[in-house]
Design an enzyme around this catalytic site. Structure first.
Site, short mmCIF file in Angstrom:
data_model
loop_
_atom_site.label_atom_id
_atom_site.label_comp_id
_atom_site.label_asym_id
_atom_site.label_seq_id
_atom_site.Cartn_x
_atom_site.Cartn_y
_atom_site.Cartn_z
N PHE A 150 4.03 -33.74 58.53
CA PHE A 150 4.39 -32.94 59.71
C PHE A 150 3.91 -31.50 59.65
CE2 PHE A 150 7.82 -31.39 56.97
CZ PHE A 150 7.86 -30.06 57.33
N LYS B 196 -2.49 -42.43 61.86
CA LYS B 196 -1.07 -42.38 62.23
C LYS B 196 -0.55 -40.97 61.99
CE LYS B 196 2.80 -42.87 60.15
NZ LYS B 196 3.50 -41.76 60.82
N GLU C 134 5.44 -38.74 62.95
CA GLU C 134 6.26 -38.97 64.14
C GLU C 134 6.94 -37.69 64.60
OE1 GLU C 134 6.60 -40.10 61.13
OE2 GLU C 134 8.69 -40.19 60.44
N CYS D 165 1.90 -26.74 52.18
CA CYS D 165 1.81 -27.34 50.84
C CYS D 165 1.28 -26.31 49.85
CB CYS D 165 0.90 -28.56 50.86
SG CYS D 165 -0.72 -28.17 51.49
N GLU E 258 11.03 -29.10 45.37
CA GLU E 258 10.26 -28.56 46.50
C GLU E 258 11.25 -28.40 47.66
OE1 GLU E 258 7.72 -31.13 48.96
OE2 GLU E 258 6.16 -29.60 48.82
#
Ligand code: NAD
Length: 514
Positions: free
Chosen positions: A151, A175, A178, A283, A410
């Site tokens: 995301f 993909k 979502e 990240c 994290e």
């Protein structure tokens, strides 16, 4: 206002999903529903994979220059639509507009690098490998590939992969996450408009069910995954089981090491940008600072906490914050915010000092007021950040010990932990003993310290006086240890190796009888 139900893009057509499972796509800054995303069924993944396989023979036989011509056109469309795309990224992800513009720019750069495929895909030839024998290495496409995206970079991360796959002659099933499906939905429209043949690029919306079908599908030659290491390990195991190539880029906890000789003020500003950009959800965001030396530690803690208070926490699409340098939007969801709050509680319970508490919007701690410009004193007034949306202010823990939950985990939010070390050796040990090894940076003016850090640190991407050492598109992107679950990096040549089979030819011809 009607809210769109997003469509899949399969075999060159935008088609509604038959799934009854649908999620709201939320603007995390306002809580408003901005679209609805179907969680596609395994059948729909099968159709996309079938379309990609059907398109493969003709696409792989299409001259590389023609394949790149279409990518050049896509790059042109992205360039002319940068602002719209950046606003879409901000609306669905919550990052600041400058961050979203930089994201679109990096997606564009990757497309442009992939346009160099007529050179990059060239093989090698060794004339005279043995008596009268030549050896040759061909770089050939393999078939249909898939990508499962995270995301936090709705647009940039998919572009680390698919332009290279298409340019090398493979076909694709994407993909998106979502949680942020809109940006890639718009990219699918651009791909359609510039005229890629049907089935070359397919997009399937969905979550775990669709992703799992991709990882087990025999029709995909390989999967590129980016997300948490936890899910990456599942994807990796499934790809091994089903005989696929895979690359899996996972979680991170990136350290910044502050040496006593570093330039204090530019270092602190650089650290603040690194830690709070995208609300700490990059990240490559740093979330752990290691200050070497007691006096240096005290100074870094004080200056970092003070400068963190200058970050403006606001809806990034609020015109009042346009042009502000340090704007921090919300985190992605109520669930993510709750996890971060739990982590802050864990830090307090384990005895770290909460030097800046971003939880309380009323106190305005760590929050500058965007509506009222700095007064004559040059100081901003502090005010609560927006009530709607998933906001948190910058949060800093000091007196953190290696191995505490807030250091191990994290957190993926605007929470920074500061540790002390007596020496560079100890600082490197703290970084190296951490489970993750995505990125790390050192701040120093001393070439010897920097050289040791570059060579000895077990992280894939190293910065020297650079807080976000994210490589540009032609260079490989990827970490070490649990941050990278296969030795295959993203971007540039590394990903071209992933998308091509190096077939080795050994050939000889006998002389005709005289
Ligand atoms: P996530 O692991 O929750 O989800 C990533 C993707 O996996 C989504 O598309 C999701 O639908 C899918 N998925 C969920 N369950 C699955 C399953 N069982 N099998 C297959 N797919 C499944 O990650 P996220 O929260 O979207 O992204 C944030 C994470 O990504 C962070 O850990 C961040 O560090 C990492 N990340 C790493 C890099 C890198 O370069 N190392 C880059 C960007 C993000």
């Amino acid at each position: 206002m009607s809210i769109d139900l997003l469509k899949n893009y399969i075999a060159g057509r935008f088609v509604p999903s038959a799934s009854r499972e649908v999620l709201d796509v939320e603007n995390p800054a306002t809580g408003e529903t901005i679209a609805r995303v179907p969680l596609s069924t395994p059948d729909e993944v099968d159709r996309a994979v079938a379309a990609a396989n059907e398109a493969f023979p003709a696409w792989s036989a299409t001259p590389v220059a023609r394949r790149c011509e279409l990518l050049f056109k896509l790059a042109d469309r992205i360039r002319s639509e940068t602002e719209n795309l950046a606003r879409l990224v901000t609306a669905e992800n919550g990052k600041s507009l400058p961050d979203s513009r930089a994201e679109v720019k990096r997606a564009l750069e990757n497309t442009e690098v992939a346009c160099g495929m007529p050179v990059l895909q060239q093989g090698d030839k060794l004339v005279g490998a043995a008596a009268d024998i030549d050896g040759e290495v061909l770089r050939l496409p393999l078939g249909a590939f898939g990508m499962i995206a995270p995301f936090n970079f709705p647009m940039m991360v998919p572009f680390w992969f698919f332009p290279y796959a298409l340019a090398t002659g493979n076909t694709y099933v994407m993909k998106p996450s979502e949680q942020v499906p809109l940006s890639m939905g718009r990219v699918a429209e651009l791909i359609d408009e510039v005229g890629f043949p049907p089935g070359v690029f397919n997009l399937v919306h969905g979550a775990r069910t669709a992703a799992e079908r991709m990882t087990e599908h025999p029709g995909l030659k390989g999967i590129s995954f980016v997300g948490t290491s936890r899910v990456g390990k599942i994807v990796a195991a499934k790809c091994v089981e089903t005989g696929k190539r895979f690359q899996a880029l996972g979680s991170a906890k990136n350290h910044l090491v502050a040496m006593p000789d570093a330039k204090l003020e530019p270092m602190i500003r650089n650290m603040v940008t690194s830690c709070y950009g995208c609300a700490g959800q990059r990240c490559m965001a740093s979330s752990a600072i290691v200050a070497v030396g007691e006096a240096n530690y005290r100074e870094v803690c004080e200056r970092f906490v003070e400068t963190s208070k200058e970050v403006i926490v606001a809806d990034p699409l609020d015109p009042a914050v346009a042009g502000e340098a340090m704007v921090m939007g919300p985190v992605i969801s109520a669930k993510a915010k709750q996890f971060i709050l739990d982590m802050i509680r864990a830090g307090i319970d384990e005895g770290a000092t909460l030097a800046l508490d971003g939880r309380d919007r009323e106190k305005g701690t760590g929050t500058s007021c965007a509506k009222h410009p700095p007064g004559r004193s040059g100081k901003r007034c502090l005010s609560p950040f927006p009530e709607q949306g998933h906001f948190l202010g910058p949060t800093v823990f000091t007196d953190v010990k290696p191995g505490m939950t807030i250091h191990r985990t994290e957190i993926f939010g605007p929470v920074v932990v500061i540790l002390r070390a007596d020496s560079l050796d100890e600082a490197i040990r703290i970084v190296n003993e951490h489970e993750y090894g995505n990125g790390a940076s050192i701040y120093t003016q001393n070439g010897h310290y920097a050289r040791r850090f570059k060579l000895e640190t077990l992280c894939g991407m190293i910065g020297v006086n650079v807080g976000i050492p994210a490589p540009v598109a032609p260079l490989p992107f990827g970490g070490m240890k649990t941050s990278l679950l296969a030795d295959v990096k993203a971007q540039g040549r590394a990903v071209i190796d992933f998308y091509t089979d190096k077939k080795i030819i050994t050939e000889r011809y006998w002389a005709e009888e005289e």
